[in-house]
Scaffold this active site. Structure first.
Site, short mmCIF file in Angstrom:
data_model
loop_
_atom_site.label_atom_id
_atom_site.label_comp_id
_atom_site.label_asym_id
_atom_site.label_seq_id
_atom_site.Cartn_x
_atom_site.Cartn_y
_atom_site.Cartn_z
N LYS A 42 -11.40 -8.73 9.16
CA LYS A 42 -12.00 -9.22 9.14
C LYS A 42 -11.32 -10.58 9.40
O LYS A 42 -11.18 -10.76 7.74
CB LYS A 42 -12.70 -8.37 8.24
CG LYS A 42 -14.43 -9.45 8.34
CD LYS A 42 -14.53 -11.37 8.23
CE LYS A 42 -14.58 -11.67 6.83
NZ LYS A 42 -14.11 -13.44 6.99
N GLU B 66 -4.37 -9.94 -3.62
CA GLU B 66 -3.33 -11.21 -3.29
C GLU B 66 -4.47 -12.00 -3.76
O GLU B 66 -4.99 -12.30 -3.08
CB GLU B 66 -2.02 -10.98 -2.67
CG GLU B 66 -1.01 -11.50 -2.41
CD GLU B 66 -1.04 -13.28 -2.15
OE1 GLU B 66 -2.14 -14.40 -3.05
OE2 GLU B 66 -0.85 -13.49 -0.73
N CYS C 288 0.26 -19.42 -1.27
CA CYS C 288 -0.85 -18.30 -2.69
C CYS C 288 0.55 -18.36 -3.23
O CYS C 288 0.69 -19.08 -4.66
CB CYS C 288 -0.77 -16.79 -2.17
SG CYS C 288 0.28 -16.27 -0.21
N GLU D 53 -5.15 -23.18 -9.66
CA GLU D 53 -4.38 -23.27 -8.31
C GLU D 53 -5.27 -24.40 -7.17
O GLU D 53 -6.59 -24.19 -7.34
CB GLU D 53 -4.75 -22.12 -7.43
CG GLU D 53 -4.13 -21.25 -6.39
CD GLU D 53 -4.43 -21.11 -5.48
OE1 GLU D 53 -5.10 -20.20 -5.13
OE2 GLU D 53 -3.69 -19.70 -5.24
O1 TXE Z 1 -11.36 -17.88 -0.71
P1 TXE Z 1 -12.24 -16.40 -0.27
P2 TXE Z 1 -11.57 -19.23 0.01
C1 TXE Z 1 -8.45 -19.77 -2.85
C2 TXE Z 1 -7.39 -21.49 -2.94
C3 TXE Z 1 -9.05 -21.90 -2.63
C4 TXE Z 1 -10.12 -20.82 -2.90
C5 TXE Z 1 -11.40 -20.88 -2.28
O2 TXE Z 1 -7.76 -21.47 -4.03
O3 TXE Z 1 -9.54 -22.92 -2.96
O4 TXE Z 1 -8.99 -19.38 -2.97
O5 TXE Z 1 -10.75 -20.37 -0.16
C6 TXE Z 1 -13.78 -13.09 2.65
N1 TXE Z 1 -16.29 -9.96 0.63
N2 TXE Z 1 -7.02 -18.52 -1.91
O6 TXE Z 1 -13.10 -19.77 -0.29
O7 TXE Z 1 -13.51 -16.27 -0.07
C7 TXE Z 1 -13.54 -14.30 3.66
O8 TXE Z 1 -14.50 -14.66 4.62
C8 TXE Z 1 -16.08 -9.96 1.51
C9 TXE Z 1 -6.08 -18.53 -2.13
O9 TXE Z 1 -11.25 -19.50 1.88
O10 TXE Z 1 -11.48 -15.32 -0.90
C10 TXE Z 1 -12.65 -14.61 3.74
O11 TXE Z 1 -11.94 -13.63 5.13
N3 TXE Z 1 -14.73 -10.65 1.88
C11 TXE Z 1 -5.56 -17.35 -1.00
C12 TXE Z 1 -12.12 -13.73 2.98
O12 TXE Z 1 -12.34 -13.35 1.80
C13 TXE Z 1 -15.16 -12.02 1.52
C14 TXE Z 1 -6.03 -17.44 0.12
C15 TXE Z 1 -10.72 -15.54 1.42
O13 TXE Z 1 -11.78 -16.07 2.26
C16 TXE Z 1 -16.74 -12.40 0.75
C17 TXE Z 1 -7.42 -18.07 0.78
C18 TXE Z 1 -17.06 -11.27 0.41
N4 TXE Z 1 -17.88 -11.39 -0.60
C19 TXE Z 1 -7.68 -19.02 -0.53
N5 TXE Z 1 -16.39 -13.50 0.64
C20 TXE Z 1 -4.74 -16.82 -1.20
N6 TXE Z 1 -4.30 -15.88 -2.15
O14 TXE Z 1 -3.05 -17.07 -0.17
C21 TXE Z 1 -15.74 -14.57 1.13
N7 TXE Z 1 -14.53 -13.16 1.49
#
Ligand code: TXE
Length: 484
Positions: A180, A255, A289, A386
């Site tokens: 996904k 992660e 990240c 972050e």
């Molecule tokens: O993250 P999400 P977002 C951090 C970074 C950023 C913040 C928000 O600080 O500003 O997170 O980003 C899926 N059940 N990182 O909102 O929500 C979503 O569809 C299952 C750090 O984009 O964590 C996407 O595929 N899945 C990071 C994935 O989770 C769900 C990289 C990431 O989205 C879900 C990105 C749910 N309930 C953001 N809700 C890194 N570690 O590199 C969302 N998703």
């Protein structure tokens, strides 16, 4: 606007080797972060599509895919790596247009994706169990078996790299995957699925269902037939994934990013360090990240380093992704809002330097001026949270103990670097820093697909990359034969 090199229909899901419309019939926009323009539509997959994808994965395990030898799986991954390289221009253009990253950074991601295919292709038939000396009359050995159906939820910042490390390791060990991708950036995930099929991957071994996190993502984590979950993303969503995994007693690799320190001592080679100190913060517009987004500097060289960083950060060029400057736009208006919110916390004296945004940037793009922040207490939210934008923070320390205290003083622990000529100090810090990776006089080791990666604390748990990921994607079985 760049014409997208699409050879597949991105508004469809990829299940059991077939492209088809999502069950609900809805699509979501693909917005070019450089301009704000809609450039394509992707499927809005829902629970029904996830169920179908898991059915397909189970069928693959019971059929051709499950019957393949490790060497055969490895050969497919090698072929896939070749196809990735052959399509590198198209993949880089898709990633740059979808994520907003400068083209050369997208090209590096293509190479990393190919390297993961090669690394895990080569590793597939080299993962072995062991024999264990035991009581008289016994022979005991271990088998490493795939979990079965694995669920992969990835973010938008490095889709190709995260697909490579996660799907590469899961396929090498014989799992069948349901991926996904993030709603903000799905195009290369879909392209990869098509290339995998061209490489000979049997139907159902890799299924891709784009969609919203709260719909398709949540459905994938709730499914008891998914026997391992890998998640890369925010701490908040990571917690939800872990809770969902707990309901089904499923192992999970998380992660969750970080606020990684780069610790610079007064004996450091600043000429060597400077490009790393800057790049580790602004690569991919800081949406990394493992961004080295906290520069801790020994007070005796604080002013010198502040001046050099200010000069370097002020000189950074910001442009649309395809213009290939140092920094592109952020992935979305939402992400720009998050970063603007952080910057609004800074008082004027805390902004040590800021690059100028050039005239003529497209109005709908999500551009942020690269910024150096200083005069921050280590517990300030700008030094703790972050930010995920092109923002570097500079924090002074007095001595080695102080450096370690500040470096370890966040809830995160993903990576860290130490810049010093003193070998003993390097070794002491390597042991005492809370992080999954420590870099001595470098940062990131150029990606290093071979190097185990993952965090401690709120950066998550479990290890990806390298051979470690292969252990995570297998369940160990001990066989004890009593033969007298
Ligand atoms: O993250 P999400 P977002 C951090 C970074 C950023 C913040 C928000 O600080 O500003 O997170 O980003 C899926 N059940 N990182 O909102 O929500 C979503 O569809 C299952 C750090 O984009 O964590 C996407 O595929 N899945 C990071 C994935 O989770 C769900 C990289 C990431 O989205 C879900 C990105 C749910 N309930 C953001 N809700 C890194 N570690 O590199 C969302 N998703």
């Amino acid at each position: 606007m760049t014409d997208l090199p699409l050879w597949f229909d991105p508004s469809q899901v990829f299940i059991s080797g077939q492209w088809r419309a999502p069950a609900g019939g809805d699509t979501l926009p693909v917005v070019d972060p450089s301009t704000g323009a809609e450039i394509a539509r992707i499927a809005r997959g829902t629970e029904t599509d996830i169920t179908d994808a898991i059915d397909a994965a189970e069928a693959a395990l019971a059929g051709d895919w499950g019957a393949m030898t490790a060497a055969e799986r490895g050969r497919i991954l090698f072929k896939l790596g070749d196809l990735v390289l052959q399509n590198s221009d198209a993949l880089a253009t898709l990633e740059a247009s979808d994520v907003g990253k400068p083209l050369k950074q997208a090209k590096n991601d293509v190479i990393a994706l190919a390297r993961y295919c090669e690394f895990y292709g080569g590793a597939a038939d080299k993962l072995t169990g062991e024999t264990i000396p035991f009581n008289a009359g016994f022979t005991v050995y271990t088998l490493r078996e795939p979990h079965g159906v694995t669920g992969h939820i990835i973010p938008w910042n490095y889709p190709m790299q995260i697909i490579g490390r996660s799907i590469g390791a899961a396929l090498a060990t014989g799992n069948a995957c349901v991926l996904k991708p993030a709603e903000e950036a799905c195009l290369t995930a879909l392209a990869f699925a098509d290339l995998a099929q061209q490489a000979g991957l049997p139907a159902g071994a890799l299924n891709v269902v784009p969609g919203l996190g709260v719909e398709a993502g949540a459905a994938l984590t709730a499914e008891p037939r998914v026997r391992h979950l890998s998640f890369t993303g925010s701490v908040a969503t990571g917690k939800k994934v872990q809770i969902a995994a707990a309901e089904n007693i499923v192992p999970v690799t998380l992660e969750l990013g970080g606020k990684s320190p780069q610790v610079v001592f007064e004996d450091a080679d600043l000429d060597k360090a400077l490009p790393f100190l800057v790049n580790a913060g602004i690569q991919n517009a800081g949406q990394t990240c493992s961004a080295g987004s906290r520069i801790l500097v020994q007070r005796s060289i604080h002013d010198e380093l502040a001046a050099r960083l200010a000069e370097a950060i002020s000189a950074l060029k910001v442009a649309p992704a395809m213009d290939d400057a140092d920094v592109g736009p952020l992935v979305s208006a939402r992400q720009k809002g998050i970063v603007d919110g952080f910057l609004a916390q800074a008082t004027p004296d805390q902004i040590l330097a800021q690059a100028a945004l050039p005239d003529g940037l497209p109005e709908g793009g999500n551009y942020i001026a690269p910024t150096l922040l200083g005069h921050l207490a280590p517990d300030h939210s700008l030094a703790q949270d972050e930010i995920f934008g092109p923002v570097q923070t500079l924090i002074p320390f007095e001595d080695e103990e102080d450096a370690i205290r500040i470096a370890n003083g966040t809830k995160y622990g993903l990576v860290a670097s130490v810049w010093s000529a003193d070998g003993g100090r390097q070794m002491r810090l390597a042991k005492r820093l809370h992080a999954g990776q420590v870099f001595l006089n470098n940062y990131g080791a150029a990606g290093g697909v071979e190097l185990p990666f993952g965090g401690v604390g709120h950066s998550g748990h479990g290890r990806e990359k390298g051979f470690e990921a292969l252990y995570a994607f297998t369940a160990l079985k001990t066989v004890a034969a009593h033969h007298g």
